[in-house]
Design an enzyme around this catalytic site. Structure first.
Site, PDB file in Angstrom:
ATOM      1  CB  CYS A  52      -0.907  -0.001   1.231  1.00  0.00           C
ATOM      2  SG  CYS A  52      -1.849   1.531   1.425  1.00  0.00           S
ATOM      3  CG  ASP A  59      -2.399  -3.722  -0.681  1.00  0.00           C
ATOM      4  OD1 ASP A  59      -3.119  -3.842   0.324  1.00  0.00           O
ATOM      5  OD2 ASP A  59      -2.041  -2.639  -1.138  1.00  0.00           O
TER       6      ASP A  59
END
EC number: 1.7.1.13
Length: 154
Positions: A52, A59
């Site tokens: 992120c 992620d």
């Protein structure tokens, strides 16, 4: 192997890790042995990771690449190493997904390409991002990606 379509490859059959960034990653291509036939090639990467750009937290996504080759095919080990180069790359889901699709189109020049990022939830909301170059050529079988909407994907 020097006389084959694989003779120019630098990563296949060699040891070495992924590049530190997607920009440094080298995607390799080989000559399409069937350039007069339209057929779909599919790669699936169920364990893609990036970071992120705001929080730096990891992620995770399930990626699916479908393409109809033009003059070249993407070499699978180089694609795997390219995907791995995103592990420390900070970008939103949309940027990762569309950027990968755009780079493949620019470098490989496929007849058609569809790329999907099925992202696992961030803040309780899964985000799915789709990139496609247009309609697939008529008469080519393009199977569904068959990745279900989020229900604890696996």
């Amino acid at each position: 192997m020097a006389n084959s379509i694989y003779g120019e490859l630098e990563q296949l059959g060699k040891t070495g890790g992924a590049a530190q960034t997607p920009e440094e990653a080298i995607l390799e291509y080989v000559k399409n042995p069937r350039p007069d036939s339209d057929y779909v090639v599919r790669f699936t990467c169920p364990e893609f990771t990036s970071l992120c750009p705001v929080t730096g937290q990891p992620d995770f996504a399930h990626l699916v690449l479908d393409y109809i080759p033009g003059e070249t095919l993407v070499e699978s080990k180089s694609l795997k190493l390219f995907f791995q180069s995103f592990r420390n790359h900070q970008a939103f889901h949309e940027d990762c997904t569309v950027g990968i699709g755009e780079r493949l189109v620019k470098e490989m020049a496929p007849k058609w390409l569809r790329f999907a990022g099925y992202w696992y939830p961030r803040g309780g909301i899964p985000i799915d991002v789709f990139y496609q170059t247009g309609a697939a050529p008529e008469g080519v079988w393009v199977p569904e990606q068959a990745v279900p909407t989020y229900r604890g994907r696996g």
